[in-house]
Design an enzyme around this catalytic site. Structure first.
Site, PDB file in Angstrom:
ATOM      1  N   SER A  35       0.804  -1.234   0.000  1.00  0.00           N
ATOM      2  CA  SER A  35       0.000   0.000   0.000  1.00  0.00           C
ATOM      3  C   SER A  35       0.830   1.273   0.000  1.00  0.00           C
ATOM      4  O   SER A  35       0.342   2.323  -0.398  1.00  0.00           O
ATOM      5  CB  SER A  35      -0.938   0.024   1.216  1.00  0.00           C
ATOM      6  OG  SER A  35      -0.189  -0.014   2.412  1.00  0.00           O
ATOM      7  N   ASP A 325      -2.786   8.633   7.585  1.00  0.00           N
ATOM      8  CA  ASP A 325      -3.689   7.750   8.322  1.00  0.00           C
ATOM      9  C   ASP A 325      -2.879   6.916   9.303  1.00  0.00           C
ATOM     10  O   ASP A 325      -1.703   7.215   9.555  1.00  0.00           O
ATOM     11  CB  ASP A 325      -4.557   6.908   7.364  1.00  0.00           C
ATOM     12  CG  ASP A 325      -3.744   5.892   6.564  1.00  0.00           C
ATOM     13  OD1 ASP A 325      -2.568   5.640   6.903  1.00  0.00           O
ATOM     14  OD2 ASP A 325      -4.306   5.332   5.592  1.00  0.00           O
ATOM     15  N   HIS A 328       0.070   5.211   6.977  1.00  0.00           N
ATOM     16  CA  HIS A 328       0.719   5.765   5.782  1.00  0.00           C
ATOM     17  C   HIS A 328       1.132   7.219   5.939  1.00  0.00           C
ATOM     18  O   HIS A 328       0.377   8.022   6.487  1.00  0.00           O
ATOM     19  CB  HIS A 328      -0.216   5.611   4.577  1.00  0.00           C
ATOM     20  CG  HIS A 328      -0.663   4.194   4.369  1.00  0.00           C
ATOM     21  ND1 HIS A 328      -1.879   3.727   4.809  1.00  0.00           N
ATOM     22  CD2 HIS A 328      -0.029   3.143   3.809  1.00  0.00           C
ATOM     23  CE1 HIS A 328      -1.975   2.431   4.516  1.00  0.00           C
ATOM     24  NE2 HIS A 328      -0.867   2.052   3.907  1.00  0.00           N
TER      25      HIS A 328
END
Ligand SMILES: *[C@@H]1O[C@H](CO)[C@@H](O)[C@H](O)[C@H]1NC(C)=O
Ligand SMILES: *[C@@H]1O[C@H](CO)[C@@H](O)[C@H](O)[C@H]1NC(C)=O
Length: 364
Positions: A35, A325, A328
């Site tokens: 991600s 978040d 990240h």
């Protein structure tokens, strides 16, 4: 006599044209991993690991979610900008065809790890072996478009980025309740196992034609808002995960050195993202952040619990937060990381930085 000098002239003309063509061809860029570098592949998959709803993308040029796990641009976007090319499309995007195919492709998929059994809870994601299969499929498609020779040149001349490994800890070994891997291995033995599996993946990438590969280590996993919320007692980083990162990252660098030695060329370049990240965790103000502990978007302690959704707390100025978040970095943090990748010293980039790589001709 006359005819041979004409042949000579034509021959040098052909060489000159070939040279011009090579100069004009921008370097392709291929991205593999999780991600931290997924630019939207998971939007095309039936998985819960996705960033396709607001406020993701709030600072992206379109101000819309794109599948990037960021408020705006991610690390691959910023690398593309730095080397003067367009962002590469997710491999699963239907827009990736024709001439756009020749810019490269992003194969990354949120939730994946080095191991197949990492991120099983996300069900349908593109695991590492599958990303490599897609890379082969990409090359078949490129050959159909521009032929065998130009495809080989494109792949060998390309810049490659791979970011994987964090999920093998947070979405496998340390998953609560405890995973099978944590019963099978001690942390040091698990790290050894991961490194040996990672080595196989990198050799496969080399065999598939990759010649300049930036390999990022894991970030300081114990210091992300999610871990502060779940495991920290006094606001400090999780000691367990920091220990895992401090075992994994140096062994990764050693493994890359070993591979380069075996190959006889600097194919793999280690990016010490743990160091770049630690810099702003230890002194956020020096980098213009008000906090490197609390996420901009989320809820619970440090905004570190659950997902970032439209119902979460959302900070007004994302540039003041190191974390977007619970897991990240913000676009601003990504920019700082990419600056180190581009022009950092050997403390950050081993054995060379991206600006140096760009001066080398990897097509040789
Ligand atoms: C992961 O799964 C694929 C497909 O089943 C398999 O080919 C590959 O060997 C597996 N990798 C590992 C490390 O077990
Ligand atoms: C990294 O990049 C900078 C600026 O582009 C350059 O001056 C420097 O020599 C490079 N290498 C190292 C090891 O710092």
């Amino acid at each position: 006599m006359a005819s041979s000098s004409i042949v000579g002239v034509i021959f040098s003309l052909v060489l000159a044209l070939k040279y011009v063509a090579l100069q004009a061809e921008a370097r392709a860029f291929f991205v593999f991993g999780d991600s931290l570098v997924d630019s939207g592949n998971n939007n095309y998959l039936a998985t819960t690991a996705r960033a396709d709803s607001p406020p993701y993308g709030i600072d992206y040029p379109s101000h819309r979610p794109t599948g990037r796990f960021s408020n705006g641009l991610n690390i691959p976007d910023l690398i593309s900008k730095r080397i003067g090319s367009e962002s590469v499309l997710p491999y699963l995007s239907p827009e990736l065809r024709g001439q756009r195919l020749l810019n490269g492709a992003n194969f990354a998929s949120a939730g994946i790890g080095i191991l197949n059994d990492t991120g099983v809870q996300f069900i349908n994601i593109i695991r590492m072996y599958r990303q490599l299969e897609y890379f082969q499929e990409y090359q078949r498609r490129a050959r159909a478009l521009v032929g065998v020779d130009q495809t080989e040149r494109l792949v060998k001349g390309a810049l490659v980025l791979i970011t994987v490994g964090g999920n093998d800890f947070v979405n496998n070994y340390y998953l609560i309740p405890y995973s099978a891997r944590s019963r099978q291995f001690s942390v040091p033995n698990y790290v050894k196992y991961l490194i040996s599996e990672y080595e196989k993946i990198l050799m496969k990438l080399y065999k598939l034609g990759a010649r300049r590969v930036l390999v990022t280590g894991t970030g300081p996993m114990g210091c992300v808002p999610a871990e502060l919320a779940m495991r920290s007692t006094n606001g400090g980083c999780s000691a367990e995960l920091q220990r895992a990162a401090s075992l994994f990252n140096p062994q990764l660098v050693q493994m890359l050195k070993g591979l380069n030695k075996k190959i006889g060329n600097t194919v793999f370049i280690a990016a010490n993202t743990q160091q770049s990240h630690l810099d702003f965790i230890s002194n956020p103000q020096a980098y213009g952040f008000t906090t490197a502990k609390t996420a901009c978007c989320g809820q619970g302690p440090y905004n570190g619990l659950g997902l970032c959704t439209a119902a979460s707390n959302l900070c007004p100025n994302r540039d003041l937060y190191a974390f977007w978040d619970a897991f990240h970095p913000s676009e601003k943090a990504n920019r700082l990381i990419v600056e180190q990748i581009y022009s950092g010293t050997t403390k950050y980039m081993d054995p060379m930085n991206l600006s140096t790589i760009m001066t080398l001709d990897a097509r040789a």
